[in-house]
Design a protein around this motif. Structure first.
Motif, PDB file in Angstrom:
ATOM      1  N   LEU A   1      -3.742   4.665 -10.733  1.00 31.99           N
ATOM      2  CA  LEU A   1      -2.452   4.272 -11.292  1.00 31.99           C
ATOM      3  C   LEU A   1      -2.425   2.803 -11.684  1.00 31.99           C
ATOM      4  O   LEU A   1      -1.468   2.349 -12.310  1.00 31.99           O
ATOM      5  N   GLY A   2      -3.439   2.052 -11.288  1.00 32.13           N
ATOM      6  CA  GLY A   2      -3.486   0.617 -11.557  1.00 32.13           C
ATOM      7  C   GLY A   2      -3.709  -0.159 -10.279  1.00 32.13           C
ATOM      8  O   GLY A   2      -3.267   0.246  -9.199  1.00 32.13           O
ATOM      9  N   ARG A   3      -4.394  -1.296 -10.398  1.00 34.10           N
ATOM     10  CA  ARG A   3      -4.676  -2.099  -9.212  1.00 34.10           C
ATOM     11  C   ARG A   3      -3.393  -2.665  -8.606  1.00 34.10           C
ATOM     12  O   ARG A   3      -3.197  -2.626  -7.395  1.00 34.10           O
ATOM     13  N   ALA A   4      -2.533  -3.232  -9.442  1.00 29.00           N
ATOM     14  CA  ALA A   4      -1.296  -3.823  -8.932  1.00 29.00           C
ATOM     15  C   ALA A   4      -0.410  -2.759  -8.300  1.00 29.00           C
ATOM     16  O   ALA A   4       0.228  -2.994  -7.268  1.00 29.00           O
ATOM     17  N   ARG A   5      -0.376  -1.586  -8.902  1.00 33.87           N
ATOM     18  CA  ARG A   5       0.428  -0.502  -8.322  1.00 33.87           C
ATOM     19  C   ARG A   5      -0.141  -0.060  -6.984  1.00 33.87           C
ATOM     20  O   ARG A   5       0.614   0.291  -6.065  1.00 33.87           O
ATOM     21  N   ALA A   6      -1.450  -0.071  -6.859  1.00 39.23           N
ATOM     22  CA  ALA A   6      -2.074   0.292  -5.586  1.00 39.23           C
ATOM     23  C   ALA A   6      -1.746  -0.739  -4.512  1.00 39.23           C
ATOM     24  O   ALA A   6      -1.483  -0.393  -3.353  1.00 39.23           O
ATOM     25  N   VAL A   7      -1.773  -2.019  -4.888  1.00 41.29           N
ATOM     26  CA  VAL A   7      -1.390  -3.069  -3.933  1.00 41.29           C
ATOM     27  C   VAL A   7       0.057  -2.893  -3.498  1.00 41.29           C
ATOM     28  O   VAL A   7       0.397  -3.011  -2.312  1.00 41.29           O
ATOM     29  N   ASN A   8       0.930  -2.580  -4.447  1.00 40.92           N
ATOM     30  CA  ASN A   8       2.338  -2.364  -4.112  1.00 40.92           C
ATOM     31  C   ASN A   8       2.540  -1.085  -3.305  1.00 40.92           C
ATOM     32  O   ASN A   8       3.462  -1.006  -2.483  1.00 40.92           O
ATOM     33  N   ALA A   9       1.691  -0.079  -3.532  1.00 40.08           N
ATOM     34  CA  ALA A   9       1.777   1.139  -2.717  1.00 40.08           C
ATOM     35  C   ALA A   9       1.470   0.823  -1.257  1.00 40.08           C
ATOM     36  O   ALA A   9       2.121   1.344  -0.339  1.00 40.08           O
ATOM     37  N   SER A  10       0.493  -0.044  -1.024  1.00 41.32           N
ATOM     38  CA  SER A  10       0.199  -0.486   0.339  1.00 41.32           C
ATOM     39  C   SER A  10       1.394  -1.212   0.929  1.00 41.32           C
ATOM     40  O   SER A  10       1.742  -1.010   2.100  1.00 41.32           O
ATOM     41  N   ALA A  11       2.050  -2.054   0.122  1.00 45.60           N
ATOM     42  CA  ALA A  11       3.228  -2.777   0.598  1.00 45.60           C
ATOM     43  C   ALA A  11       4.380  -1.819   0.925  1.00 45.60           C
ATOM     44  O   ALA A  11       5.115  -2.019   1.904  1.00 45.60           O
ATOM     45  N   GLN A  12       4.538  -0.776   0.121  1.00 45.81           N
ATOM     46  CA  GLN A  12       5.604   0.195   0.377  1.00 45.81           C
ATOM     47  C   GLN A  12       5.373   0.940   1.686  1.00 45.81           C
ATOM     48  O   GLN A  12       6.321   1.203   2.451  1.00 45.81           O
ATOM     49  N   LEU A  13       4.118   1.286   1.952  1.00 45.98           N
ATOM     50  CA  LEU A  13       3.803   1.941   3.221  1.00 45.98           C
ATOM     51  C   LEU A  13       4.017   0.993   4.394  1.00 45.98           C
ATOM     52  O   LEU A  13       4.502   1.406   5.462  1.00 45.98           O
ATOM     53  N   SER A  14       3.665  -0.281   4.225  1.00 45.34           N
ATOM     54  CA  SER A  14       3.918  -1.263   5.279  1.00 45.34           C
ATOM     55  C   SER A  14       5.414  -1.437   5.519  1.00 45.34           C
ATOM     56  O   SER A  14       5.850  -1.617   6.663  1.00 45.34           O
ATOM     57  N   PHE A  15       6.186  -1.374   4.455  1.00 42.92           N
ATOM     58  CA  PHE A  15       7.646  -1.457   4.589  1.00 42.92           C
ATOM     59  C   PHE A  15       8.177  -0.280   5.402  1.00 42.92           C
ATOM     60  O   PHE A  15       8.984  -0.449   6.320  1.00 42.92           O
ATOM     61  N   ALA A  16       7.683   0.914   5.064  1.00 39.98           N
ATOM     62  CA  ALA A  16       8.111   2.097   5.811  1.00 39.98           C
ATOM     63  C   ALA A  16       7.679   2.012   7.268  1.00 39.98           C
ATOM     64  O   ALA A  16       8.456   2.329   8.182  1.00 39.98           O
ATOM     65  N   GLY A  17       6.443   1.571   7.501  1.00 39.24           N
ATOM     66  CA  GLY A  17       5.966   1.443   8.872  1.00 39.24           C
ATOM     67  C   GLY A  17       6.761   0.429   9.668  1.00 39.24           C
ATOM     68  O   GLY A  17       7.066   0.654  10.846  1.00 39.24           O
ATOM     69  N   GLY A  18       7.105  -0.699   9.048  1.00 36.35           N
ATOM     70  CA  GLY A  18       7.912  -1.703   9.732  1.00 36.35           C
ATOM     71  C   GLY A  18       9.308  -1.205  10.070  1.00 36.35           C
ATOM     72  O   GLY A  18       9.833  -1.481  11.152  1.00 36.35           O
ATOM     73  N   CYS A  19       9.906  -0.467   9.144  1.00 35.38           N
ATOM     74  CA  CYS A  19      11.243   0.085   9.401  1.00 35.38           C
ATOM     75  C   CYS A  19      11.214   1.094  10.551  1.00 35.38           C
ATOM     76  O   CYS A  19      12.091   1.088  11.426  1.00 35.38           O
ATOM     77  N   LEU A  20      10.203   1.971  10.558  1.00 36.19           N
ATOM     78  CA  LEU A  20      10.095   2.974  11.619  1.00 36.19           C
ATOM     79  C   LEU A  20       9.841   2.311  12.978  1.00 36.19           C
ATOM     80  O   LEU A  20      10.472   2.662  13.981  1.00 36.19           O
TER      81      LEU A  20
ATOM     82  N   ALA B   1       8.413  -8.771   5.276  1.00 36.70           N
ATOM     83  CA  ALA B   1       7.339  -9.345   4.459  1.00 36.70           C
ATOM     84  C   ALA B   1       7.029  -8.457   3.251  1.00 36.70           C
ATOM     85  O   ALA B   1       6.805  -8.954   2.135  1.00 36.70           O
ATOM     86  N   SER B   2       7.028  -7.147   3.452  1.00 41.78           N
ATOM     87  CA  SER B   2       6.762  -6.226   2.330  1.00 41.78           C
ATOM     88  C   SER B   2       7.895  -6.268   1.315  1.00 41.78           C
ATOM     89  O   SER B   2       7.644  -6.171   0.101  1.00 41.78           O
ATOM     90  N   ALA B   3       9.132  -6.399   1.784  1.00 43.76           N
ATOM     91  CA  ALA B   3      10.269  -6.480   0.858  1.00 43.76           C
ATOM     92  C   ALA B   3      10.166  -7.730  -0.012  1.00 43.76           C
ATOM     93  O   ALA B   3      10.451  -7.690  -1.217  1.00 43.76           O
ATOM     94  N   VAL B   4       9.736  -8.839   0.576  1.00 43.09           N
ATOM     95  CA  VAL B   4       9.546 -10.066  -0.195  1.00 43.09           C
ATOM     96  C   VAL B   4       8.458  -9.874  -1.246  1.00 43.09           C
ATOM     97  O   VAL B   4       8.616 -10.266  -2.414  1.00 43.09           O
ATOM     98  N   GLN B   5       7.344  -9.252  -0.847  1.00 42.34           N
ATOM     99  CA  GLN B   5       6.257  -9.014  -1.793  1.00 42.34           C
ATOM    100  C   GLN B   5       6.707  -8.133  -2.948  1.00 42.34           C
ATOM    101  O   GLN B   5       6.448  -8.441  -4.117  1.00 42.34           O
ATOM    102  N   LEU B   6       7.383  -7.043  -2.644  1.00 40.96           N
ATOM    103  CA  LEU B   6       7.791  -6.104  -3.687  1.00 40.96           C
ATOM    104  C   LEU B   6       8.827  -6.722  -4.627  1.00 40.96           C
ATOM    105  O   LEU B   6       8.877  -6.388  -5.813  1.00 40.96           O
ATOM    106  N   SER B   7       9.658  -7.624  -4.108  1.00 39.73           N
ATOM    107  CA  SER B   7      10.661  -8.263  -4.960  1.00 39.73           C
ATOM    108  C   SER B   7      10.046  -9.297  -5.897  1.00 39.73           C
ATOM    109  O   SER B   7      10.550  -9.525  -7.002  1.00 39.73           O
ATOM    110  N   LEU B   8       8.948  -9.921  -5.476  1.00 37.93           N
ATOM    111  CA  LEU B   8       8.298 -10.939  -6.301  1.00 37.93           C
ATOM    112  C   LEU B   8       7.201 -10.375  -7.200  1.00 37.93           C
ATOM    113  O   LEU B   8       6.769 -11.047  -8.136  1.00 37.93           O
ATOM    114  N   SER B   9       6.754  -9.162  -6.946  1.00 37.51           N
ATOM    115  CA  SER B   9       5.622  -8.603  -7.678  1.00 37.51           C
ATOM    116  C   SER B   9       5.844  -8.420  -9.170  1.00 37.51           C
ATOM    117  O   SER B   9       4.931  -8.695  -9.958  1.00 37.51           O
ATOM    118  N   PRO B  10       7.016  -7.956  -9.618  1.00 40.34           N
ATOM    119  CA  PRO B  10       7.160  -7.723 -11.065  1.00 40.34           C
ATOM    120  C   PRO B  10       6.843  -8.939 -11.918  1.00 40.34           C
ATOM    121  O   PRO B  10       6.296  -8.808 -13.016  1.00 40.34           O
TER     122      PRO B  10
END
Length: 292
Positions: A95-114, A205-214
């Protein structure tokens, strides 16, 4: 006359273009490298966070620190989840390198919330608290596995040859810093009213990354070229200050890039080159034979 020549030279030589790229290169590449390294930092946090929290978490969850179905299961599930993440990384990277990096961040966000919900919402000794922390560790492990494969490749593809070693070290540095920060703050917050907030920090930390990534995490120009999007690759190269003709890394990372794309990009060109080389060798042999 000198002023006129100074105005003409930038248009007719590459020296001004190279100098301009050197001036803009560090900032854009540095921002992208720092954002891409946050999943590696999260990996370090996940590795180093639970050891100082053993006592307070086992007491909160009312589980044994030695029973394999209790605390050891929560700690150790990170490794098989990480292995699963490494196996999924190639598919995600299509899907793209940047999207893969953001996918990792999304999973970290979910893990942190849980994991945070385990300390902040779950009642003491409840099975829900154990399940939340267990699932949070699973998500963090998969995120770490994806980051381990994708982040080093992304760092190599958004940096020029002169800075590739510098930015490539960001992955290992981020992991070590994450372990240190986790150990430090886990000790300070290892009490009933603080550990839940600490477990929630990876989500922040993941929320900050995802907000700055675009705006600061462009797609890899090498991946765009492999995907047949040459115009987009040229735009990203211009933004990062890269030379479009030399933005594709060579060596081990360069050979790994088409594999991570998943489509075998560049394979046809290699086959064609091999065929041409064989033809050239065959032609040379025939000529030699004829000459004999």
């Amino acid at each position: 006359m000198l002023r006129k020549r100074a105005a003409v030279l930038p248009m007719t030589t590459k020296s001004a273009t190279v100098a301009e790229r050197k001036r803009t290169l560090p900032r854009t590449q540095f921002y992208a490298a720092v954002l891409a390294s946050i999943p590696a930092f999260q990996m370090g946090v996940a590795i180093g966070s639970l050891n100082p929290l053993t006592e307070v978490l086992t007491e909160h969850l009312q589980i044994s620190a030695t029973d394999l179905r209790g605390w050891p299961a929560i700690v150790s599930i990170f490794c098989p989840a990480g292995f699963l993440g490494t196996q999924l990384a190639a598919s995600v990277a299509t899907l793209g390198r940047a999207r893969a990096v953001n996918a990792s961040a999304q999973l970290s966000f979910a893990g942190g919330c849980l994991s945070g919900a385990c300390g902040l919402l779950a009642a003491k000794g409840s099975r829900a608290g154990f399940a939340l922390l267990f699932l949070g560790r699973c998500a963090a492990g998969v995120a770490a596995g994806i980051a381990t494969v994708v982040v080093p490749v992304y760092l190599s593809e958004i940096s020029d040859a002169g800075n590739r070693g510098f930015f490539g070290a960001f992955f290992q540095l981020a992991v070590v810093v994450g372990i240190f920060v986790a150990q430090l703050f886990a000790v300070l917050l290892a009490h009933p009213s603080g550990f839940g907030w600490f477990l929630l920090c990876p989500a922040v930390a993941s929320a900050v990354q995802l907000s700055l990534s675009p705006a600061n995490l462009p797609e890899s120009p090498a991946w765009l070229r492999l995907a047949g999007r040459g115009a987009d690759a040229a735009k990203v190269c211009d933004k990062l200050g890269l030379d479009p003709e030399s933005s594709f890394p060579t060596g081990a990372i360069g050979h790994l890039a088409p594999l991570l794309l998943g489509s075998g990009g560049g394979g046809d060109d290699d086959d064609e080159e091999e065929g041409e080389n064989e033809s050239a060798v065959g032609g040379g042999g025939s000529s030699g034979g004829g000459g004999g």
